[in-house]
Design an enzyme around this catalytic site. Structure first.
Site, mmCIF file in Angstrom:
data_model
loop_
_atom_site.group_PDB
_atom_site.id
_atom_site.type_symbol
_atom_site.label_atom_id
_atom_site.label_comp_id
_atom_site.label_asym_id
_atom_site.label_seq_id
_atom_site.Cartn_x
_atom_site.Cartn_y
_atom_site.Cartn_z
ATOM 1 N N ARG A 224 48.220 45.410 43.746
ATOM 2 C CA ARG A 224 49.167 44.426 43.222
ATOM 3 C C ARG A 224 49.682 44.887 41.862
ATOM 4 O O ARG A 224 48.952 45.465 41.059
ATOM 5 C CB ARG A 224 48.505 43.046 43.086
ATOM 6 C CG ARG A 224 48.490 42.256 44.398
ATOM 7 C CD ARG A 224 49.901 41.871 44.861
ATOM 8 N NE ARG A 224 49.961 41.176 46.141
ATOM 9 C CZ ARG A 224 50.168 41.758 47.319
ATOM 10 N NH1 ARG A 224 50.304 43.049 47.416
ATOM 11 N NH2 ARG A 224 50.253 41.024 48.422
ATOM 12 N N HIS A 272 57.191 48.655 47.986
ATOM 13 C CA HIS A 272 56.161 47.854 48.665
ATOM 14 C C HIS A 272 56.121 48.157 50.172
ATOM 15 O O HIS A 272 56.276 47.258 51.008
ATOM 16 C CB HIS A 272 56.394 46.352 48.418
ATOM 17 C CG HIS A 272 55.142 45.535 48.590
ATOM 18 N ND1 HIS A 272 54.838 44.456 47.803
ATOM 19 C CD2 HIS A 272 54.110 45.639 49.469
ATOM 20 C CE1 HIS A 272 53.691 43.927 48.184
ATOM 21 N NE2 HIS A 272 53.224 44.642 49.207
HETATM 22 P P1 NDP Z 1 39.867 42.683 50.261
HETATM 23 O O1 NDP Z 1 39.953 41.275 49.854
HETATM 24 O O2 NDP Z 1 39.136 43.053 51.501
HETATM 25 O O3 NDP Z 1 39.226 43.537 49.059
HETATM 26 C C1 NDP Z 1 39.436 43.271 47.719
HETATM 27 C C2 NDP Z 1 38.505 44.173 46.926
HETATM 28 O O4 NDP Z 1 38.699 43.958 45.518
HETATM 29 C C3 NDP Z 1 37.026 43.864 47.195
HETATM 30 O O5 NDP Z 1 36.271 45.057 47.233
HETATM 31 C C4 NDP Z 1 36.611 43.041 45.970
HETATM 32 O O6 NDP Z 1 35.227 43.123 45.652
HETATM 33 C C5 NDP Z 1 37.447 43.715 44.920
HETATM 34 N N1 NDP Z 1 37.610 42.838 43.753
HETATM 35 C C6 NDP Z 1 38.255 41.647 43.674
HETATM 36 N N2 NDP Z 1 38.154 41.130 42.437
HETATM 37 C C7 NDP Z 1 37.428 42.011 41.727
HETATM 38 C C8 NDP Z 1 36.962 42.047 40.382
HETATM 39 N N3 NDP Z 1 37.248 41.052 39.515
HETATM 40 N N4 NDP Z 1 36.236 43.107 39.977
HETATM 41 C C9 NDP Z 1 35.948 44.100 40.836
HETATM 42 N N5 NDP Z 1 36.338 44.139 42.122
HETATM 43 C C10 NDP Z 1 37.068 43.100 42.554
HETATM 44 O O7 NDP Z 1 41.362 43.205 50.338
HETATM 45 P P2 NDP Z 1 41.933 44.489 51.092
HETATM 46 O O8 NDP Z 1 41.053 45.656 50.811
HETATM 47 O O9 NDP Z 1 42.234 44.168 52.497
HETATM 48 O O10 NDP Z 1 43.323 44.660 50.296
HETATM 49 C C11 NDP Z 1 43.341 44.944 48.899
HETATM 50 C C12 NDP Z 1 44.666 44.567 48.267
HETATM 51 O O11 NDP Z 1 45.679 45.448 48.720
HETATM 52 C C13 NDP Z 1 45.172 43.174 48.668
HETATM 53 O O12 NDP Z 1 44.652 42.176 47.820
HETATM 54 C C14 NDP Z 1 46.674 43.294 48.540
HETATM 55 O O13 NDP Z 1 47.082 42.762 47.291
HETATM 56 C C15 NDP Z 1 46.928 44.796 48.592
HETATM 57 N N6 NDP Z 1 47.768 45.177 49.734
HETATM 58 C C16 NDP Z 1 48.924 45.876 49.490
HETATM 59 C C17 NDP Z 1 49.720 46.291 50.536
HETATM 60 C C18 NDP Z 1 50.938 47.128 50.302
HETATM 61 O O14 NDP Z 1 51.738 47.339 51.221
HETATM 62 N N7 NDP Z 1 51.130 47.661 49.107
HETATM 63 C C19 NDP Z 1 49.403 45.928 51.924
HETATM 64 C C20 NDP Z 1 48.121 45.254 52.080
HETATM 65 C C21 NDP Z 1 47.361 44.884 51.011
HETATM 66 P P3 NDP Z 1 34.088 42.615 46.700
HETATM 67 O O15 NDP Z 1 34.091 43.644 47.812
HETATM 68 O O16 NDP Z 1 32.844 42.660 45.924
HETATM 69 O O17 NDP Z 1 34.512 41.264 47.165
#
Ligand code: NDP
Length: 308
Positions: A224, A272
């Protein structure tokens, strides 16, 4: 079963795909004025306006048409107790792995330098570094981050992954917390952000954190846009501390036409497109989730207090 679909830009495609996936349901595209007396059981939506939830008060669950739920969570009208489900993988992890691999190889094999040399009509060869000197640090080890970690690790690059909770992935060093972030930043030649936008991640990559990266490092952002302080990024690029960046997401999209990064030859900008939602696969997951809910088995919902 009544299902409402909302997607401001792509409503016909989504509505007909939902009708095909739920042949026995009454499926409608949400138009506020037409749905006052038509309250749905489920909603399959992308970035609805706040009035959606003020009107649709009978929903059992909401399905997000993508992974990022930031715009939904930030809507003041989303009821606290309404379960929200985001997509989990459904092939986007493979798209993102390809995107990150492209960016990684672009910088690792000096294509940024060769592109510049071509415009300067310059024939100059560069030595190929050891992959062991190009540690890839991944912020966010969710469904997508884990897949990317495995893909770049399989290519022979050392990988450190940072998440809220530590993971166990063969060949990947897993870290968490402030100390883990410090360690990752200190060692990452390539920093990949795959974090969601939440109160805890916004502007996480700022002057202070970006300067902790080794000199000549590069940033790939597929998560993001607001996780990065863009002014700080421009400064570390201008000062020469960082070598380049590949950016797919921005705090405001589309990126302003006058934004200086468009003209920065060390930055690759994509609109994006890193990992678009494959609609059919997404609906397979949503159909399975609805069946689970109807049988009393809740699939994993987002945690609204964490924002993802
Ligand atoms: P998930 O929700 O599965 O994973 C999010 C990850 O971020 C988890 O490992 C989580 O930790 C970690 N996280 C969240 N908050 C924190 C924090 N404060 N400190 C450390 N780690 C943190 O999402 P996805 O992997 O499926 O997707 C990731 C992101 O990719 C999405 O949120 C989206 O915004 C973006 N995206 C972009 C796309 C594009 O086309 N550019 C398409 C699809 C997604 P934990 O494992 O411990 O919960």
């Amino acid at each position: 079963m009544k299902i409402l679909v909302y997607n401001r830009k792509n409503s016909e495609v989504w509505t007909s795909a939902v009708r095909k996936a739920f042949p026995d349901a009454d499926v409608r595209h949400w138009v506020e004025e037409e749905c006052h007396d038509w309250l749905a059981d489920y909603a399959v939506i992308w970035q609805p306006p706040a009035s959606f939830f003020l009107q649709q008060t009978q929903l059992k669950a909401v399905f997000n048409q993508g992974v990022g739920v930031d715009s939904l969570v930030n809507l003041g009208s989303l009821p606290v107790d309404l379960p929200v489900f985001k997509l989990r993988g459904v092939g986007m992890e493979e798209y993102m792995s390809d995107y990150v691999t492209y960016g990684l190889l672009h910088f690792y094999r000096d294509f940024d330098l060769y592109r510049q040399q071509q415009s300067d009509v310059l024939w100059q060869q560069h030595n190929i570094d050891q992959k062991s000197d190009w540690t890839v640090g991944i912020l966010g080890m969710g469904v997508i981050g884990k897949a990317v970690a495995k893909a770049v690790s399989a290519l022979g690059f050392p990988v450190i992954g940072w998440s809220r909770t530590e993971k166990q992935i063969e060949g990947v060093e897993s870290v968490s917390g402030d100390e883990g972030l410090e360690h990752l930043l200190k060692h990452s030649r390539v920093l990949v952000s795959l974090l969601p936008s939440t109160p805890a991640t916004r502007k996480l990559l700022n002057q202070k954190t970006l300067e902790k990266l080794p000199r000549d490092s590069v940033l790939i952002n597929g998560g993001r846009g607001d996780v990065i302080d863009m002014e700080a990024l421009q400064q570390v690029l201008e000062s020469g501390h960082m070598r380049g960046a590949m950016l797919d997401v921005f705090e405001v999209e589309p990126l302003d036409k006058n934004h200086p990064l468009w003209k920065n030859s060390r930055v690759i900008i994509t609109p994006h497109i890193a990992a678009p939602t494959p609609i059919e696969q997404a609906l397979e997951q949503i159909v399975a989730d609805v069946a689970g809910i109807e049988q009393g088995e809740m699939p994993p919902a987002i945690d609204k207090s964490l924002g993802y």
